[in-house]
Design a protein around this motif. Structure first.
Motif, PDB file in Angstrom:
ATOM      1  N   TRP A 100      42.807 -16.750 -22.070  1.00 50.99           N
ATOM      2  CA  TRP A 100      43.412 -16.561 -23.382  1.00 50.99           C
ATOM      3  C   TRP A 100      42.468 -15.792 -24.296  1.00 50.99           C
ATOM      4  N   SER A 101      42.993 -14.776 -24.951  1.00 52.46           N
ATOM      5  CA  SER A 101      42.206 -14.032 -25.941  1.00 52.46           C
ATOM      6  C   SER A 101      42.430 -14.600 -27.341  1.00 52.46           C
ATOM      7  N   ALA A 102      43.612 -15.146 -27.572  1.00 56.73           N
ATOM      8  CA  ALA A 102      43.925 -15.820 -28.828  1.00 56.73           C
ATOM      9  C   ALA A 102      44.005 -17.314 -28.532  1.00 56.73           C
ATOM     10  N   LEU A 103      43.316 -18.116 -29.331  1.00 59.73           N
ATOM     11  CA  LEU A 103      43.218 -19.542 -29.044  1.00 59.73           C
ATOM     12  C   LEU A 103      44.014 -20.371 -30.043  1.00 59.73           C
ATOM     13  N   PRO A 104      44.785 -21.341 -29.560  1.00 63.09           N
ATOM     14  CA  PRO A 104      45.446 -22.272 -30.467  1.00 63.09           C
ATOM     15  C   PRO A 104      44.412 -23.233 -31.042  1.00 63.09           C
ATOM     16  N   ASP A 105      44.816 -23.987 -32.033  1.00 67.52           N
ATOM     17  CA  ASP A 105      43.904 -24.996 -32.582  1.00 67.52           C
ATOM     18  C   ASP A 105      43.707 -26.142 -31.597  1.00 67.52           C
ATOM     19  N   TYR A 106      44.746 -26.428 -30.824  1.00 67.75           N
ATOM     20  CA  TYR A 106      44.648 -27.486 -29.816  1.00 67.75           C
ATOM     21  C   TYR A 106      45.713 -27.284 -28.745  1.00 67.75           C
ATOM     22  N   VAL A 107      45.517 -27.964 -27.628  1.00 72.66           N
ATOM     23  CA  VAL A 107      46.520 -27.992 -26.559  1.00 72.66           C
ATOM     24  C   VAL A 107      46.779 -29.449 -26.204  1.00 72.66           C
ATOM     25  N   SER A 108      47.991 -29.713 -25.726  1.00 74.11           N
ATOM     26  CA  SER A 108      48.293 -31.043 -25.211  1.00 74.11           C
ATOM     27  C   SER A 108      48.139 -31.017 -23.690  1.00 74.11           C
ATOM     28  N   ILE A 157      38.747 -25.353 -28.025  1.00 74.29           N
ATOM     29  CA  ILE A 157      40.132 -25.727 -28.311  1.00 74.29           C
ATOM     30  C   ILE A 157      40.215 -27.248 -28.361  1.00 74.29           C
ATOM     31  N   GLY A 158      40.829 -27.786 -29.402  1.00 71.84           N
ATOM     32  CA  GLY A 158      41.023 -29.221 -29.473  1.00 71.84           C
ATOM     33  C   GLY A 158      41.982 -29.693 -28.389  1.00 71.84           C
ATOM     34  N   VAL A 159      41.904 -30.974 -28.063  1.00 72.28           N
ATOM     35  CA  VAL A 159      42.749 -31.536 -27.009  1.00 72.28           C
ATOM     36  C   VAL A 159      43.531 -32.735 -27.526  1.00 72.28           C
ATOM     37  N   GLU A 160      44.841 -32.709 -27.273  1.00 68.37           N
ATOM     38  CA  GLU A 160      45.683 -33.887 -27.441  1.00 68.37           C
ATOM     39  C   GLU A 160      45.889 -34.465 -26.038  1.00 68.37           C
ATOM     40  N   ALA A 161      45.380 -35.658 -25.805  1.00 67.74           N
ATOM     41  CA  ALA A 161      45.481 -36.280 -24.483  1.00 67.74           C
ATOM     42  C   ALA A 161      46.781 -37.060 -24.389  1.00 67.74           C
ATOM     43  N   GLY A 162      47.711 -36.571 -23.569  1.00 66.70           N
ATOM     44  CA  GLY A 162      49.028 -37.185 -23.468  1.00 66.70           C
ATOM     45  C   GLY A 162      49.057 -38.327 -22.471  1.00 66.70           C
ATOM     46  N   LEU A 193      40.713 -34.386 -29.737  1.00 70.59           N
ATOM     47  CA  LEU A 193      41.206 -34.341 -31.117  1.00 70.59           C
ATOM     48  C   LEU A 193      42.030 -35.574 -31.433  1.00 70.59           C
ATOM     49  N   ARG A 194      42.942 -35.904 -30.535  1.00 73.28           N
ATOM     50  CA  ARG A 194      43.781 -37.098 -30.708  1.00 73.28           C
ATOM     51  C   ARG A 194      44.384 -37.504 -29.382  1.00 73.28           C
ATOM     52  N   ILE A 195      44.915 -38.704 -29.369  1.00 72.27           N
ATOM     53  CA  ILE A 195      45.636 -39.242 -28.220  1.00 72.27           C
ATOM     54  C   ILE A 195      47.126 -39.197 -28.525  1.00 72.27           C
ATOM     55  N   LEU A 196      47.918 -38.737 -27.562  1.00 72.76           N
ATOM     56  CA  LEU A 196      49.366 -38.762 -27.692  1.00 72.76           C
ATOM     57  C   LEU A 196      49.912 -39.906 -26.852  1.00 72.76           C
ATOM     58  N   ILE A 197      50.514 -40.886 -27.502  1.00 68.64           N
ATOM     59  CA  ILE A 197      51.228 -41.928 -26.784  1.00 68.64           C
ATOM     60  C   ILE A 197      52.654 -41.425 -26.645  1.00 68.64           C
TER      61      ILE A 197
END
Length: 248
Positions: free
Chosen positions: A95-103, A123-128, A148-152
């Motif tokens: 990726w050349s352009a990065l999102p703020d986070y990925v899930s 890149i921040g991570v949302e852990a699903g 970054l955060r946890i996804l329940i």
């Protein structure tokens, strides 16, 4: 925090205004933020409407959306149905352009590698987490406290079963004492019950066409903005703790 999940894997057969193109996603992001959302979660689509992590398409979508909602955190999905694991890892690496986070879904075998790759790229991570087993796998990772955060993420369609699944995940996380923010959400029949439960527990939530198209009344929402507005209406009225059946 209320995240707007704009499209997911949905098609126009699901809802006539499911945003697919970069322009549609950008317009929906503007409307969702105006309705009260704080962040945007997107599944990037190619010219054929299929989900993709191709660097050129990711860059195009991020550029167009950010131009319309500058400063807004934008997250992308990396789920396993987009492409095989090695292909997805290679795409994110380029990726050349990065999102703020990925899930990243912990149910997927290459989730640890995807988490490490994303973090290494800033890149921040949302852990699903879909289940208590996912939660156990997650808390054992060396990177668990760096996300970054946890996804329940609850896929069960029975309300009682969904609340119980969420409670089981929360219990694993509580034992681990990670001190990581958590966002809880359901899907279709459990979208609103899990959102109300998240409110009661002071957790972040998300709403949008990825998770369902019906308003709390059972009527079909006009668009993502209508779903966000409905969520904020609920948030203004504190849920009744006595009515909640989930624990943890």
């Amino acid at each position: 925090m209320l995240q707007a999940c704009l499209n997911g894997s949905r098609t126009r057969d699901f809802h006539r205004l499911t945003p697919l193109s970069a322009a549609d996603l950008a317009a929906d992001a503007v409307a969702a933020l105006a309705a009260g959302a704080s962040e945007i979660h997107i599944h990037v689509r190619g010219a054929d409407g299929a989900e993709t992590l191709a660097p050129d398409m990711v860059a195009q979508v991020l550029e167009e959306v950010r131009a319309r909602v500058p400063g807004t955190p934008i997250g992308l999905s990396t789920h396993g149905r987009i492409a095989p694991g090695a292909v997805r890892l290679d795409a994110v690496a380029h990726w050349s352009a990065l999102p703020d986070y990925v899930s990243v879904n912990l149910i997927e075998p290459e989730a640890p590698e995807m988490i490490r790759l994303a973090l290494s790229r800033g890149i921040g991570v949302e852990a699903g987490l879909w289940s208590a087993d996912d939660a156990e796998r997650f808390v054992a990772l060396p990177e668990a406290r760096q996300v970054l955060r946890i996804l329940i993420e609850i896929n069960e369609q029975d309300e009682a079963e969904g609340l119980a699944a969420a409670a089981a995940i929360r219990k694993v996380l509580a034992r681990a004492s990670l001190d990581v923010p958590a966002l809880q959400h359901g899907l279709d029949a459990t979208m609103w019950p899990l959102y109300r439960d998240a409110l009661m527990r002071g957790m972040d939530g998300r709403i949008g066409l990825e998770d369902g198209k019906l308003l709390p009344s059972g009527e079909e929402a006009e668009d993502n903005a209508a779903l966000i507005k409905a969520a904020l209406e609920i948030a203004r009225v504190p849920p009744n703790p006595v009515a909640a059946t989930g624990t943890g």
